[in-house]
Write an enzyme that holds these catalytic residues in place. Structure first.
Site, short mmCIF file in Angstrom:
data_model
loop_
_atom_site.label_atom_id
_atom_site.label_comp_id
_atom_site.label_asym_id
_atom_site.label_seq_id
_atom_site.Cartn_x
_atom_site.Cartn_y
_atom_site.Cartn_z
CD GLU A 85 9.62 2.44 -1.87
OE1 GLU A 85 8.50 1.96 -1.56
OE2 GLU A 85 9.73 3.47 -2.55
NE ARG A 105 16.65 -0.42 -6.83
CZ ARG A 105 15.59 0.26 -6.40
NH1 ARG A 105 14.39 -0.30 -6.43
NH2 ARG A 105 15.72 1.51 -5.95
CG ASN A 142 11.13 1.78 -7.39
OD1 ASN A 142 11.87 1.65 -6.42
ND2 ASN A 142 10.49 2.91 -7.64
CG ASN A 189 8.27 5.73 -6.83
OD1 ASN A 189 8.10 4.77 -6.07
ND2 ASN A 189 9.45 6.26 -7.03
CG ASP A 249 9.20 7.32 -3.17
OD1 ASP A 249 8.84 6.14 -3.38
OD2 ASP A 249 10.40 7.64 -3.09
#
Length: 298
Positions: free
Chosen positions: A22, A105, A107, A152, A205
Site C-alpha cells: 500500500e 489502524r 489506511n 480509500n 482501492d
C-alpha cells in the site's frame, strides 16, 4: 480511450510479495519510490538508478508516507503520524491518531496541493463504520468524515479545488469541493461513480489524479487500474497481473510511468496458486502524464 487502444508494458519492479502492499509514492529529487507492506510492518525503498530495493523494518503498521523535505518523511501508522529521518530511520511521534482505539489502524491517504494530508483509518478487520477520514496540516488534526467504511481512493485535482474518496464497502466514489488554500471541504460530497453490480468484486482501492485530471483508481479484486474522468465516466482500464491491486503512483523523471502495489492478504493456498503474482510490485509503461506528490506541511 480503452486499454485495447493502448500498448501497456508491464514489468515486476520488486518480486518479494507483500501481504498488503500500500501507500506508494515517489521522490523525484532522489529518483526513489517508497511503499509499505502494512501487515508485514515494513517500509520499502526502491532506487531506480541502481535497481536496488531496501527493506526498513517498522515497529508498527504503516500505510502512507509523505515527504516533508529532502531529509524527512511523515509516516501514517496505526499509532499516529510519525516524522521519519530518511538517513537514520529514526521515528518521532508528531500527532496521535485514534491512539485510544486499539481496534483501528491508518489506511489510505494523500497530500493535498496546499500541504494538508488527508488520512483515513479503518477497523483492523474491515468493520463497517469503524473508520474515519482526517485532515492534518501544521500540527493540527481535524476529523472530516466519521463512521467511514474502509476509506480509500483519497486524491485531489491538480488545482486543489476538488477531492475524491470512497468507503470501499460502499463501492461509491465521492467528489467534494475544497478550499484550494487549505484542502478543507466547502460543500457536502456527492457520488460520481458507483461500482456496477456485475463488477462488484472489483472494489475501489487507492487512487491518484494525473496532470489531466483523470482519477486512476486501483480495483482490489479486479486485477486492474481504472481511469475515471472528473464526472465519473470510465475512460480507460489498464490490467495489472495480480487480482488485489491496491494503489497506483506516478514514477520516473517525467512522471510518465505507473507503480502499482498489490497484496496476497486473505488468499488461501489455492487462491495463491491461481494468482501467482499476488503481492508483487509492478511498473506499468503506457502513455500518461503524471504529477508529483506535494510535500506535507508540518
Amino acid at each position: 480511450m480503452t486499454d485495447e487502444a493502448v500498448q501497456v508494458a508491464t514489468t515486476i519492479l520488486h518480486d518479494e510479495p507483500c501481504q498488503l502492499g500500500e501507500g506508494p509514492t515517489y521522490d523525484q529529487a532522489s529518483d526513489t519510490a517508497w511503499w509499505s507492506d502494512i501487515l508485514g510492518k515494513t517500509l520499502f525503498e526502491h532506487r531506480f538508478a541502481t535497481g536496488e530495493t531496501r527493506r526498513h523494518a517498522l515497529p508498527f503498521m504503516a500505510s502512507q508516507l509523505s515527504f516533508v523535505d529532502d531529509g524527512r518523511q511523515l509516516v501514517a501508522a496505526d499509532k499516529g503520524l510519525f516524522l521519519r529521518d530518511v538517513a537514520s530511520g529514526e521515528l518521532t511521534l508528531v500527532n496521535p491518531l485514534e491512539a485510544d482505539n486499539a481496534a483501528t489502524r491508518s489506511n489510505d491517504g494523500r497530500t493535498h496541493p496546499s500541504g494538508a494530508l488527508w488520512i483515513g483509518t479503518m477497523g483492523l478487520n474491515g468493520e463497517r463504520g469503524a473508520g474515519a477520514i482526517y485532515w492534518f496540516r501544521g500540527g493540527e488534526v481535524r476529523q472530516l468524515y466519521p463512521n467511514a467504511n474502509i476509506p480509500n481512493a483519497i486524491c485531489f485535482a491538480p488545482d486543489g479545488r476538488t477531492g475524491y474518496f470512497t468507503g470501499t464497502v460502499s463501492g461509491k466514489l465521492m467528489r467534494v469541493a475544497l478550499d484550494p488554500a487549505t484542502g478543507l471541504p466547502t460543500e457536502q460530497p456527492s457520488v460520481i461513480f458507483e461500482v456496477p453490480a456485475d463488477d462488484a468484486e472489483a472494489h475501489l482501492d487507492g487512487a491518484v489524479v494525473d496532470a489531466d485530471g483523470l482519477i486512476w483508481v486501483a480495483r482490489w479484486g479486479g486485477a486492474r487500474v481504472t481511469a475515471l474522468a472528473p464526472d465519473g465516466t470510465v475512460v480507460r482500464e489498464v490490467p495489472v497481473p495480480a487480482r488485489q491491486s491496491s494503489c497506483p503512483a506516478f514514477v520516473g523523471a517525467k512522471l510518465d510511468r505507473m507503480l502499482v502495489t498489490t497484496a496476497h492478504q486473505g488468499l488461501d493456498a489455492e487462491s495463491r496458486a491461481a494468482d501467482p503474482e499476488a503481492g508483487k510490485i509492478f511498473l506499468l509503461d503506457f502513455p500518461m502524464r503524471g504529477r508529483a506528490d506535494p510535500r506535507v506541511l508540518l
